[in-house]
Motif scaffolding. Structure first.
Motif, PDB file in Angstrom:
ATOM      1  N   TYR A  46       3.564   2.606   0.447  1.00  0.00           N
ATOM      2  CA  TYR A  46       3.608   1.167   0.669  1.00  0.00           C
ATOM      3  C   TYR A  46       4.765   0.556  -0.126  1.00  0.00           C
ATOM      4  O   TYR A  46       5.064   0.991  -1.234  1.00  0.00           O
ATOM      5  N   ALA A  49       5.973   5.179   7.582  1.00  0.00           N
ATOM      6  CA  ALA A  49       5.016   5.868   8.444  1.00  0.00           C
ATOM      7  C   ALA A  49       5.052   7.386   8.245  1.00  0.00           C
ATOM      8  O   ALA A  49       4.029   8.053   8.357  1.00  0.00           O
ATOM      9  N   ASP A  91      -6.222   1.237   0.208  1.00  0.00           N
ATOM     10  CA  ASP A  91      -4.943   1.875  -0.121  1.00  0.00           C
ATOM     11  C   ASP A  91      -4.114   1.049  -1.090  1.00  0.00           C
ATOM     12  O   ASP A  91      -3.547   1.562  -2.046  1.00  0.00           O
ATOM     13  N   VAL A 103       2.579  -3.991   7.402  1.00  0.00           N
ATOM     14  CA  VAL A 103       1.120  -3.925   7.423  1.00  0.00           C
ATOM     15  C   VAL A 103       0.452  -5.212   6.943  1.00  0.00           C
ATOM     16  O   VAL A 103      -0.702  -5.461   7.235  1.00  0.00           O
ATOM     17  N   LEU A 104       1.193  -6.024   6.187  1.00  0.00           N
ATOM     18  CA  LEU A 104       0.586  -7.256   5.678  1.00  0.00           C
ATOM     19  C   LEU A 104       1.652  -8.324   5.494  1.00  0.00           C
ATOM     20  O   LEU A 104       2.717  -8.053   4.948  1.00  0.00           O
ATOM     21  N   VAL A 107      -6.465  -0.316   4.668  1.00  0.00           N
ATOM     22  CA  VAL A 107      -5.231  -0.789   4.049  1.00  0.00           C
ATOM     23  C   VAL A 107      -5.511  -1.412   2.690  1.00  0.00           C
ATOM     24  O   VAL A 107      -4.842  -1.131   1.704  1.00  0.00           O
ATOM     25  N   LYS A 108      -6.574  -2.222   2.643  1.00  0.00           N
ATOM     26  CA  LYS A 108      -6.917  -2.874   1.388  1.00  0.00           C
ATOM     27  C   LYS A 108      -7.218  -1.821   0.311  1.00  0.00           C
ATOM     28  O   LYS A 108      -6.735  -1.910  -0.817  1.00  0.00           O
ATOM     29  N   THR A 128       9.989   1.455   8.787  1.00  0.00           N
ATOM     30  CA  THR A 128       8.696   1.106   8.196  1.00  0.00           C
ATOM     31  C   THR A 128       7.903   0.259   9.171  1.00  0.00           C
ATOM     32  O   THR A 128       8.435  -0.246  10.161  1.00  0.00           O
ATOM     33  N   GLU A 129       6.657   0.105   8.832  1.00  0.00           N
ATOM     34  CA  GLU A 129       5.754  -0.674   9.665  1.00  0.00           C
ATOM     35  C   GLU A 129       5.277  -1.823   8.767  1.00  0.00           C
ATOM     36  O   GLU A 129       5.008  -1.616   7.586  1.00  0.00           O
ATOM     37  N   LEU A 186       5.084  -3.338   3.536  1.00  0.00           N
ATOM     38  CA  LEU A 186       5.546  -2.417   4.576  1.00  0.00           C
ATOM     39  C   LEU A 186       4.978  -1.043   4.267  1.00  0.00           C
ATOM     40  O   LEU A 186       4.628  -0.754   3.132  1.00  0.00           O
ATOM     41  N   LYS A 187       4.949  -0.191   5.284  1.00  0.00           N
ATOM     42  CA  LYS A 187       4.526   1.176   5.025  1.00  0.00           C
ATOM     43  C   LYS A 187       5.493   2.137   5.694  1.00  0.00           C
ATOM     44  O   LYS A 187       5.874   1.945   6.845  1.00  0.00           O
TER      45      LYS A 187
END
Lengths: 357, 196
Positions: A164, A207, A322, A193-194, A319-320, A190-191, A204-205
């Protein structure tokens, strides 16, 4: 009956048929009366128009905030480069000796950019058609396509060992694709995520798990309050190469006493947005957000404990969980600043944001 | 990221804007923002300034499409860019006598002088109304708006503002309107209105 009351009753259809006739006869025969009526209509009409305009303005503001977030008051300090290269004709309007205002990013264009202009534009189109093609191109290794210049660039840094990364939401809001890169990491997709547009943070994550399996993030996030005057520093990408900036914590609140932010005495530049704000022990105390118009050596950073508060408020999902899994070991404490930076650098990234249109 | 991406033709944009279609306005707003943002940021502006200029640009477009017989003689993008450029140059000129100006090679410019004049005339009148309302103060401003715009009845206004009955509310409205009228027409001479 006062004329104004009569006007209002006539306009709202409250007069009887006989009274309407009387009213209209009087308009024809009495000029003063007719003039006063016209004036009244003009006034009421202007009132309507003004209300309609206010409503429309509010509508536009709401659309803007929901689509692009709200950067009002604070200048977001990302670099916008994708279009700078097309810095067409420069026209000098009104010749006089007064100060000339030029945007700094224009001066920063490298001469090479213009020469390869056509090539880059072409690749830019390809990129929009398929981001996957570029990613695959990079993986192939041998014949790398020259990447298109991003629409927006800024900074970001690792949030934990799970891949992340944290940056500013004004950077990635509405983005088509977001890449990160630095000296030790090739351009990687990256993706998002929040996104918390209110706090102006985004997570971002990466992938690809292969990229992050060796990650050992050296810094931890400071969850306690920080003292005024504490020495702080930042690393970021106002240029292609990482840039170090230092100063001190000058206020425990931001612009307009916003308690979610710190004020810092570090000159921050376009591109610094999303970078880490670290203290002497190498703990992250915030995320660089922006600067204020006209104040050169003043920056603002979002407090790290506010970031965790925002994550805590998420509904429970993977996600949270993580995101809340944070390393507790302070590996940087007691190290010299230069040594700290060496270890932090691989976890600070240049963010490249691509947007459609 | 947005899930559905509706595509509209330029005619649909104009029609939607004319009829006050919120969805069309939403898509239109997002579609052309980056063009104006790029232009402003490349010409000594901040993102904040870009947002203001862009919103004013959309208002100019909105006002003009309401005119009967409005016809777009160029691409919508060209029109928006041309309006934004006019508005931004005006602001730059206000702030300093000299500035460097970089045209965006990708965008053509059309003459929007007439459309700008229509907008500026209306803007001057609205500005005066806003100023008069601000001078009027509360509760008068809200009372007047409640009656003339929200179309509340005198009974409702009496209830809302705590007047004993509708007649008292009506008297209050009368006094408020007299004051508004005085200040509005002092600011805006009658001849000026009639000339429009």
């Amino acid at each position: 009956m006062r004329p104004i009351d009569l006007f209002d009753d006539y306009l709202s259809g409250k007069l009887s048929a006989d009274d309407v006739l009387d009213f209209e006869n009087r308009l024809r025969s009495d000029n003063t009366f007719a003039e006063a009526f016209e004036q009244h209509k003009t006034l009421v009409d202007a009132l309507h128009k003004s209300e309609k305009r206010t409503a429309f303005k509010n509508k536009l503001k709401a659309i803007h905030t929901s689509a692009f977030g709200n950067d009002a008051k604070i200048i977001s300090i990302n670099r916008e480069e994708g279009f700078v290269k097309r810095y067409g004709k420069t026209v000098l309007v009104a010749a006089s000796t007064a100060a000339i205002v030029v945007l700094s990013t224009v001066a920063a264009i490298s001469p090479g950019v213009k020469q390869t202009n056509n090539e880059i534009t072409e690749l830019g189109l390809k990129l929009q058609a398929s981001n996957q093609a570029i990613v695959e191109g990079i993986k192939e290794g041998s014949q790398k396509p020259l990447p298109a210049p991003a629409n927006l660039e800024g900074s970001a840094f690792a949030f934990n060992n799970k891949g992340y990364i944290i940056t500013s939401s004004h950077m990635v809001n509405g983005a088509d694709s977001v890449f990160v890169q630095n000296g030790s990491l090739e351009r990687t997709l990256t993706e998002v995520v929040l996104i918390d547009t209110k706090l102006d943070i985004a997570i971002l994550k990466i992938a690809n798990p292969d990229v992050v399996k060796t990650w050992d993030v050296p810094f931890t996030f400071n969850q306690k309050n920080t003292d005024l005057g504490e020495k702080v520093y930042t690393l970021g990408y106002p240029r292609k190469d990482v840039v170090y900036g230092e100063g001190s914590l000058s206020s425990l609140s931001g612009y307009y006493n916003d308690t979610t932010m710190y004020q810092i005495s570090i000159p921050v530049n376009p591109g610094n947005s999303g970078g880490p704000l670290l203290n002497d022990q190498g703990n992250v105390i915030g995320v660089i957000r922006g600067k204020i118009t006209g104040a050169e050596a003043t920056g603002f950073a979002i407090k790290s404990n506010e970031i965790f508060r925002s994550i805590e408020a998420l509904t429970v999902d993977s996600v949270k969980t993580d995101l809340l899994s944070q390393s507790k070991k302070q590996t940087l404490k007691g190290l010299k600043r230069t040594e700290q930076i060496k270890r932090i650098n691989p976890y600070v990234f240049n963010v490249l944001v691509y947007k459609k249109d | 990221m947005s899930s559905s991406k509706v595509q509209y033709t330029e005619d649909q944009f104009i029609d939607g804007l004319r009829t006050g279609n919120n969805e069309v306005l939403n898509v239109l707003y997002k579609k052309y923002y980056n063009i104006v943002l790029k232009f402003i940021v490349n010409n000594s502006g901040t993102q904040e300034a870009a947002q203001d200029i862009y919103q004013e640009t959309i208002i100019v477009l909105y006002e003009n499409v309401q005119k009967p017989g409005f016809e777009l003689n160029c691409q919508l993008q060209t029109y928006i860019y041309s309006i934004a450029k006019r508005l931004w140059l005006k602001q730059l000129k206000k702030n300093s006598k000299t500035f460097l100006f970089k045209d965006d090679d990708e965008n053509e410019v059309v003459d929007v002088t007439e459309d700008m004049t229509v907008y500026e005339t209306k803007e001057a009148e609205l500005e005066k109304m806003n100023q008069s309302l601000a001078e009027l103060g509360e509760p008068c401003a809200t009372l007047i708006k409640d009656f003339y715009v929200q179309k509340l009845s005198m009974d409702e206004i009496a209830e809302k503002f705590g007047y004993t009955n509708a007649d008292n509310a009506k008297n209050q409205k009368y006094k408020c309107l007299q004051r508004l009228k005085k200040s509005f027409f002092e600011l805006l001479p009658v001849e000026q209105i009639e000339r429009k």
